[in-house]
Design a protein around this motif. Structure first.
Motif, PDB file in Angstrom:
ATOM      1  N   VAL A  66      23.373  53.088  30.125  1.00  0.00           N
ATOM      2  CA  VAL A  66      22.523  52.014  29.625  1.00  0.00           C
ATOM      3  C   VAL A  66      21.239  51.951  30.444  1.00  0.00           C
ATOM      4  CG1 VAL A  66      22.376  49.503  29.322  1.00  0.00           C
ATOM      5  CG2 VAL A  66      24.555  50.663  28.974  1.00  0.00           C
ATOM      6  N   ASN A  67      20.124  51.744  29.763  1.00  0.00           N
ATOM      7  CA  ASN A  67      18.872  51.397  30.439  1.00  0.00           C
ATOM      8  C   ASN A  67      18.785  49.884  30.449  1.00  0.00           C
ATOM      9  OD1 ASN A  67      17.833  53.955  31.013  1.00  0.00           O
ATOM     10  ND2 ASN A  67      17.048  54.168  28.933  1.00  0.00           N
ATOM     11  N   TYR A  68      18.749  49.319  31.637  1.00  0.00           N
ATOM     12  CA  TYR A  68      18.673  47.870  31.803  1.00  0.00           C
ATOM     13  C   TYR A  68      17.218  47.497  32.072  1.00  0.00           C
ATOM     14  CZ  TYR A  68      19.528  43.201  33.638  1.00  0.00           C
ATOM     15  OH  TYR A  68      19.504  41.852  33.862  1.00  0.00           O
ATOM     16  N   LYS A  69      16.691  46.576  31.254  1.00  0.00           N
ATOM     17  CA  LYS A  69      15.285  46.176  31.381  1.00  0.00           C
ATOM     18  C   LYS A  69      15.223  44.668  31.540  1.00  0.00           C
ATOM     19  CE  LYS A  69      13.953  50.021  28.480  1.00  0.00           C
ATOM     20  NZ  LYS A  69      13.531  50.452  27.164  1.00  0.00           N
ATOM     21  N   GLY A  70      15.706  44.198  32.664  1.00  0.00           N
ATOM     22  CA  GLY A  70      15.680  42.767  32.951  1.00  0.00           C
ATOM     23  C   GLY A  70      14.621  42.480  33.984  1.00  0.00           C
ATOM     24  N   LYS A  71      15.000  41.667  34.980  1.00  0.00           N
ATOM     25  CA  LYS A  71      14.082  41.333  36.065  1.00  0.00           C
ATOM     26  C   LYS A  71      13.574  42.602  36.749  1.00  0.00           C
ATOM     27  CE  LYS A  71      15.647  39.287  39.841  1.00  0.00           C
ATOM     28  NZ  LYS A  71      16.224  38.262  40.724  1.00  0.00           N
ATOM     29  N   ARG A  72      14.447  43.573  36.860  1.00  0.00           N
ATOM     30  CA  ARG A  72      14.091  44.909  37.356  1.00  0.00           C
ATOM     31  C   ARG A  72      14.673  45.917  36.390  1.00  0.00           C
ATOM     32  NH1 ARG A  72      13.964  45.641  43.672  1.00  0.00           N
ATOM     33  NH2 ARG A  72      12.829  47.407  42.847  1.00  0.00           N
ATOM     34  N   ARG A  73      14.130  47.106  36.387  1.00  0.00           N
ATOM     35  CA  ARG A  73      14.650  48.173  35.538  1.00  0.00           C
ATOM     36  C   ARG A  73      15.731  48.924  36.302  1.00  0.00           C
ATOM     37  NH1 ARG A  73      11.127  49.086  31.222  1.00  0.00           N
ATOM     38  NH2 ARG A  73      11.739  51.243  30.944  1.00  0.00           N
ATOM     39  N   ALA A  74      16.787  49.289  35.575  1.00  0.00           N
ATOM     40  CA  ALA A  74      17.894  49.996  36.226  1.00  0.00           C
ATOM     41  C   ALA A  74      18.583  50.911  35.221  1.00  0.00           C
ATOM     42  CB  ALA A  74      18.895  48.995  36.799  1.00  0.00           C
ATOM     43  N   PHE A  75      19.240  51.915  35.759  1.00  0.00           N
ATOM     44  CA  PHE A  75      20.052  52.826  34.958  1.00  0.00           C
ATOM     45  C   PHE A  75      21.506  52.538  35.313  1.00  0.00           C
ATOM     46  CE2 PHE A  75      22.178  56.967  34.317  1.00  0.00           C
ATOM     47  CZ  PHE A  75      21.956  57.098  32.952  1.00  0.00           C
ATOM     48  N   VAL A  76      22.305  52.221  34.292  1.00  0.00           N
ATOM     49  CA  VAL A  76      23.692  51.799  34.491  1.00  0.00           C
ATOM     50  C   VAL A  76      24.628  52.814  33.839  1.00  0.00           C
ATOM     51  CG1 VAL A  76      25.385  49.979  33.999  1.00  0.00           C
ATOM     52  CG2 VAL A  76      22.979  49.384  34.397  1.00  0.00           C
ATOM     53  N   ILE A  77      25.677  53.182  34.563  1.00  0.00           N
ATOM     54  CA  ILE A  77      26.756  53.972  33.980  1.00  0.00           C
ATOM     55  C   ILE A  77      28.037  53.177  34.147  1.00  0.00           C
ATOM     56  CG2 ILE A  77      28.135  56.084  34.080  1.00  0.00           C
ATOM     57  CD1 ILE A  77      25.660  57.512  35.151  1.00  0.00           C
ATOM     58  N   ALA A  78      28.681  52.878  33.029  1.00  0.00           N
ATOM     59  CA  ALA A  78      29.982  52.206  33.031  1.00  0.00           C
ATOM     60  C   ALA A  78      31.036  53.241  32.695  1.00  0.00           C
ATOM     61  CB  ALA A  78      30.003  51.075  32.008  1.00  0.00           C
ATOM     62  N   THR A  79      32.093  53.289  33.495  1.00  0.00           N
ATOM     63  CA  THR A  79      33.177  54.244  33.277  1.00  0.00           C
ATOM     64  C   THR A  79      34.471  53.483  33.037  1.00  0.00           C
ATOM     65  OG1 THR A  79      32.080  55.776  34.785  1.00  0.00           O
ATOM     66  CG2 THR A  79      34.359  56.265  34.223  1.00  0.00           C
ATOM     67  N   VAL A  80      35.159  53.832  31.950  1.00  0.00           N
ATOM     68  CA  VAL A  80      36.404  53.173  31.564  1.00  0.00           C
ATOM     69  C   VAL A  80      37.521  54.214  31.600  1.00  0.00           C
ATOM     70  CG1 VAL A  80      37.576  51.891  29.731  1.00  0.00           C
ATOM     71  CG2 VAL A  80      35.109  51.617  30.060  1.00  0.00           C
ATOM     72  N   VAL A  81      38.555  53.949  32.416  1.00  0.00           N
ATOM     73  CA  VAL A  81      39.660  54.898  32.578  1.00  0.00           C
ATOM     74  C   VAL A  81      40.985  54.147  32.499  1.00  0.00           C
ATOM     75  CG1 VAL A  81      40.758  56.558  34.143  1.00  0.00           C
ATOM     76  CG2 VAL A  81      38.274  56.367  34.081  1.00  0.00           C
ATOM     77  N   MET A  82      41.889  54.615  31.634  1.00  0.00           N
ATOM     78  CA  MET A  82      43.211  54.004  31.576  1.00  0.00           C
ATOM     79  C   MET A  82      44.085  54.625  32.660  1.00  0.00           C
ATOM     80  SD  MET A  82      45.679  53.086  28.392  1.00  0.00           S
ATOM     81  CE  MET A  82      46.403  54.663  28.015  1.00  0.00           C
ATOM     82  N   VAL A  83      44.548  53.794  33.579  1.00  0.00           N
ATOM     83  CA  VAL A  83      45.365  54.249  34.692  1.00  0.00           C
ATOM     84  C   VAL A  83      46.812  54.422  34.246  1.00  0.00           C
ATOM     85  CG1 VAL A  83      46.147  53.679  37.024  1.00  0.00           C
ATOM     86  CG2 VAL A  83      43.837  53.080  36.293  1.00  0.00           C
ATOM     87  N   LYS A  84      47.320  53.435  33.518  1.00  0.00           N
ATOM     88  CA  LYS A  84      48.628  53.491  32.874  1.00  0.00           C
ATOM     89  C   LYS A  84      48.585  52.505  31.724  1.00  0.00           C
ATOM     90  CE  LYS A  84      50.782  50.739  36.553  1.00  0.00           C
ATOM     91  NZ  LYS A  84      51.898  50.707  37.484  1.00  0.00           N
ATOM     92  N   PRO A  85      49.606  52.495  30.871  1.00  0.00           N
ATOM     93  CA  PRO A  85      49.544  51.597  29.713  1.00  0.00           C
ATOM     94  C   PRO A  85      49.219  50.155  30.118  1.00  0.00           C
ATOM     95  CG  PRO A  85      51.405  53.070  29.504  1.00  0.00           C
ATOM     96  CD  PRO A  85      50.822  53.297  30.879  1.00  0.00           C
ATOM     97  N   PHE A  86      48.212  49.608  29.487  1.00  0.00           N
ATOM     98  CA  PHE A  86      47.734  48.252  29.705  1.00  0.00           C
ATOM     99  C   PHE A  86      47.261  47.997  31.129  1.00  0.00           C
ATOM    100  CE2 PHE A  86      50.309  47.994  25.889  1.00  0.00           C
ATOM    101  CZ  PHE A  86      49.410  47.386  25.037  1.00  0.00           C
ATOM    102  N   LYS A  87      46.750  49.026  31.764  1.00  0.00           N
ATOM    103  CA  LYS A  87      46.052  48.890  33.050  1.00  0.00           C
ATOM    104  C   LYS A  87      44.867  49.850  33.018  1.00  0.00           C
ATOM    105  CE  LYS A  87      46.562  48.802  38.044  1.00  0.00           C
ATOM    106  NZ  LYS A  87      47.471  49.001  39.186  1.00  0.00           N
ATOM    107  N   THR A  88      43.689  49.281  32.748  1.00  0.00           N
ATOM    108  CA  THR A  88      42.484  50.077  32.569  1.00  0.00           C
ATOM    109  C   THR A  88      41.443  49.690  33.613  1.00  0.00           C
ATOM    110  OG1 THR A  88      42.939  50.231  30.200  1.00  0.00           O
ATOM    111  CG2 THR A  88      40.686  50.688  30.914  1.00  0.00           C
ATOM    112  N   ALA A  89      40.891  50.697  34.274  1.00  0.00           N
ATOM    113  CA  ALA A  89      39.881  50.494  35.310  1.00  0.00           C
ATOM    114  C   ALA A  89      38.496  50.587  34.687  1.00  0.00           C
ATOM    115  CB  ALA A  89      40.019  51.549  36.391  1.00  0.00           C
ATOM    116  N   ILE A  90      37.598  49.710  35.172  1.00  0.00           N
ATOM    117  CA  ILE A  90      36.192  49.777  34.778  1.00  0.00           C
ATOM    118  C   ILE A  90      35.367  49.845  36.055  1.00  0.00           C
ATOM    119  CG2 ILE A  90      34.271  48.632  33.618  1.00  0.00           C
ATOM    120  CD1 ILE A  90      36.290  47.365  31.721  1.00  0.00           C
TER     121      ILE A  90
END
Length: 130
Positions: A66-90
């Motif tokens: 994501v390109n974030y264009k708020g108070k400051r500009r930033a480049f964001v990477i969000a990573t979503v990984v399922m560790v085990k059933p119904f336990k997901t890391a962000i």
């Protein structure tokens, strides 16, 4: 927080989360959901945020950039990984643009993202066994 950590927090242009981060606010957050639902929630969240422009998504790899264009500009990477059933890391990785440091802006942005996502999904204790 030691002197080195304080220096890095305010005089750096990059922050990212990890499992055993020196700052507890930047520890990886785990949610009681599946990878697909978490990915869709994070994607919807960024689509609804003003100033956020989605660059690319890879559902297969669980990444959203994501390109974030708020108070400051930033480049964001969000990573979503399922560790085990119904336990997901962000995890988040944020790099601010311009200047050599961001005075803690990237750090605050991560904590904001986590706080907002906790309104959408149930957060798990890092040590919980589901």
């Amino acid at each position: 927080m030691g002197l080195k950590e304080s220096w890095n927090k305010f005089f750096n242009n990059h922050s990212e989360t990890s499992d055993n981060h020196w700052d507890p606010e930047l520890n990886t957050h785990y949610f009681k959901t599946t990878k697909d639902k978490a990915f869709d929630t994070v994607l919807r969240y960024f689509k609804q945020q003003s100033g956020c422009e989605i660059n690319s998504t890879s559902e297969r790899h669980g990444e959203i950039s994501v390109n974030y264009k708020g108070k400051r500009r930033a480049f964001v990477i969000a990573t979503v990984v399922m560790v085990k059933p119904f336990k997901t890391a962000i995890d988040f990785s944020i790099t601010t643009e311009g200047g050599l440091f961001d005075l803690g802006f990237s750090h605050k942005l991560i904590t904001k993202f986590y706080a907002d996502l906790q309104k959408e999904m149930q957060v798990l204790d890092v040590h919980s066994q589901v």
